[in-house]
Design a protein around this motif. Structure first.
Motif, short mmCIF file in Angstrom:
data_model
loop_
_atom_site.label_atom_id
_atom_site.label_comp_id
_atom_site.label_asym_id
_atom_site.label_seq_id
_atom_site.Cartn_x
_atom_site.Cartn_y
_atom_site.Cartn_z
N LYS A 15 -10.59 -23.81 4.02
CA LYS A 15 -12.02 -23.86 3.73
C LYS A 15 -12.53 -22.51 3.24
N GLN A 16 -12.03 -21.43 3.84
CA GLN A 16 -12.45 -20.09 3.42
C GLN A 16 -12.05 -19.82 1.98
N SER A 51 -17.92 -19.18 -7.69
CA SER A 51 -18.30 -18.56 -6.41
C SER A 51 -17.39 -17.41 -6.03
N THR A 103 -11.47 -22.04 -0.48
CA THR A 103 -12.25 -22.86 -1.41
C THR A 103 -13.71 -22.46 -1.42
N ARG A 104 -14.23 -22.01 -0.28
CA ARG A 104 -15.62 -21.54 -0.21
C ARG A 104 -15.84 -20.34 -1.12
N ARG A 105 -14.81 -19.52 -1.29
CA ARG A 105 -14.91 -18.33 -2.11
C ARG A 105 -14.39 -18.53 -3.53
#
Length: 223
Positions: free
Chosen positions: A107-108, A44, A110-112
């Motif tokens: 979270k930002q 991602s 790991t989201r990316r």
């Protein structure tokens, strides 16, 4: 005529598909492996995350450190010697906010497609393990510390936004995330704490400020 248009559109789509480099599509059977021969391509990560990831890590470190600092200040004013419930409440709320911000930043990352290095947090010069905070401050000086902390957090958010917008390639998603979560709120926070500093400084300049400090603490407790 309609059939000719449909065929032409289909041919155009096929041509565009061939022109694009679908790395994951071509390597989907082994694209999630991680070896020298088969590096990961189905992930991602995109945009400028490679440029901004270290900045996100640093801002996580900063928020965790400041959360701990505010927590110590909160417990200091919650003792029976100080007994300032208003100051205790103020600093506990600021501690919780900084901790929640660190969670949102994690979270930002790991989201990316990134991964937070918690060893870097413990080794950071401003980390909890490296902290040597002074708590022998009166109420006014503690607010001065809080104002310095809020300005530091604001500067950190500005720097992160600058890296997101001016890096090559830049990362508009992270820039939007920083604007939405941090920038506007930090402006309000600096304004609020600076107001507290100026109000309390006027009280402290009185001949006997004890009653004024008590009433100011009561005011903070009701906020």
């Amino acid at each position: 005529m309609k059939s000719f248009i449909a065929v032409a559109l289909f041919a155009g789509i096929i041509a565009l598909a061939k022109a694009d480099d679908y790395g994951c599509h071509k390597n989907v059977t082994f694209g999630c492996s991680n070896s020298i021969l088969n590096p990961v391509v189905c992930h991602s990560r995109y945009g400028g995350i490679d440029n901004i990831e270290s900045g996100l890590q640093s801002y996580i470190n900063l928020n965790l450190h400041k959360s701990y600092q505010y927590l110590l200040m909160s417990t200091f004013y919650n003792s029976y010697q100080k007994n300032r419930p208003g100051f205790q409440k103020l600093y506990k709320e600021m501690s919780d906010r900084s901790f929640d911000d660190a969670i949102e930043l994690i979270k930002q990352v790991t989201r990316r497609g990134g991964q937070v290095d918690f060893r870097a947090i413990s080794q950071h010069p401003n980390s909890i393990a490296q902290s040597n905070l002074k708590l022998e401050e009166d109420e006014l000086h503690s607010l001065g510390i809080a104002l310095d902390v809020e300005k530091t957090l604001t500067e950190g958010a500005y720097h992160l936004h600058l890296e997101s917008t001016h890096g090559r390639p830049h990362d508009p998603q992270t820039a939007h995330f920083v604007e939405e979560k941090f920038l506007e709120r930090q402006v309000d926070s600096v304004r609020k704490v600076s107001g507290y500093v100026n109000d309390l400084s006027k009280i402290m300049n009185q001949r006997d400020p004890s009653l004024g400090i008590y009433l100011f603490d009561q005011y903070l407790e009701k906020q």
